[in-house]
Motif scaffolding. Sequence first.
Motif, short mmCIF file in Angstrom:
data_model
loop_
_atom_site.label_atom_id
_atom_site.label_comp_id
_atom_site.label_asym_id
_atom_site.label_seq_id
_atom_site.Cartn_x
_atom_site.Cartn_y
_atom_site.Cartn_z
N ARG A 195 0.84 -1.20 0.00
CA ARG A 195 0.00 0.00 0.00
C ARG A 195 0.87 1.25 0.00
O ARG A 195 0.62 2.20 -0.73
CB ARG A 195 -0.94 -0.01 1.21
CG ARG A 195 -2.20 -0.79 1.00
CD ARG A 195 -3.22 -0.54 2.10
NE ARG A 195 -2.83 -1.10 3.38
CZ ARG A 195 -2.97 -2.38 3.71
NH1 ARG A 195 -3.50 -3.22 2.86
NH2 ARG A 195 -2.60 -2.80 4.89
N GLU A 196 1.91 1.24 0.83
CA GLU A 196 2.82 2.38 0.91
C GLU A 196 3.53 2.59 -0.44
O GLU A 196 3.68 3.73 -0.90
CB GLU A 196 3.85 2.16 2.03
CG GLU A 196 4.80 3.30 2.23
CD GLU A 196 4.10 4.56 2.74
OE1 GLU A 196 4.58 5.67 2.41
OE2 GLU A 196 3.09 4.44 3.46
N HIS A 197 3.92 1.52 -1.06
CA HIS A 197 4.60 1.58 -2.35
C HIS A 197 3.67 2.18 -3.42
O HIS A 197 4.08 3.03 -4.22
CB HIS A 197 5.07 0.20 -2.78
CG HIS A 197 5.78 0.15 -4.08
ND1 HIS A 197 7.08 0.61 -4.23
CD2 HIS A 197 5.38 -0.27 -5.32
CE1 HIS A 197 7.45 0.47 -5.49
NE2 HIS A 197 6.43 -0.06 -6.15
N ILE A 198 2.42 1.75 -3.39
CA ILE A 198 1.45 2.26 -4.35
C ILE A 198 1.21 3.75 -4.11
O ILE A 198 1.12 4.55 -5.05
CB ILE A 198 0.14 1.45 -4.29
CG1 ILE A 198 0.38 0.06 -4.85
CG2 ILE A 198 -0.99 2.16 -5.04
CD1 ILE A 198 -0.76 -0.92 -4.60
N ILE A 199 1.11 4.14 -2.84
CA ILE A 199 0.89 5.56 -2.51
C ILE A 199 2.08 6.40 -2.97
O ILE A 199 1.90 7.49 -3.56
CB ILE A 199 0.64 5.72 -1.00
CG1 ILE A 199 -0.70 5.14 -0.63
CG2 ILE A 199 0.76 7.18 -0.57
CD1 ILE A 199 -0.96 5.03 0.88
N GLN A 200 3.29 5.92 -2.78
CA GLN A 200 4.50 6.67 -3.16
C GLN A 200 4.61 6.80 -4.67
O GLN A 200 5.04 7.84 -5.16
CB GLN A 200 5.77 5.98 -2.61
CG GLN A 200 5.93 6.15 -1.13
CD GLN A 200 7.16 5.40 -0.61
OE1 GLN A 200 7.82 4.70 -1.35
NE2 GLN A 200 7.41 5.56 0.69
#
Length: 152
Positions: free
Chosen positions: A142-147
Amino acid sequence: MNAYLTLGSVALFLALVAAVAVALWYRRRNDRRTHSLHQLLELADCLEGDLKTCRAGLQQAHAVMSLNPDLPAASEQEARHAIEAGLRSLLQQRIWIRDQAPRASQDQLDRAVSNMIETRSRLGPLLKALDQAQHALDDAMREHIIQRGPEA
């Protein structure tokens, strides 16, 4: 004559008490064996469920990791082999239960139950760690997608 009648009554009473004691001993022994067999089958079902849960979790984790080459790759093949080895071992245990357990001694049944409980207790922390790792991996994705943003 009364002494013989009384002596005969006492002997008959003692014989009945002995017969009841033997019958109770056999029943208790049979109940214990039946309980052990049921426990073995239940533990085998639970262990199979644990192994399949582990396999599904590992497959899901590897699927997620394959989507992101930035995440460290784990040995999917080794994990798959370990789970399959566990399932094969469980199958051998089920075959033993089917073929040998009805004639096994109570001590053998108790050892089989104990071994199965021990195996499940060793697998429990691994399942918990896998669940925690799955949550961490989901959070990282999720963090990777947000970044990267929605356009990536």
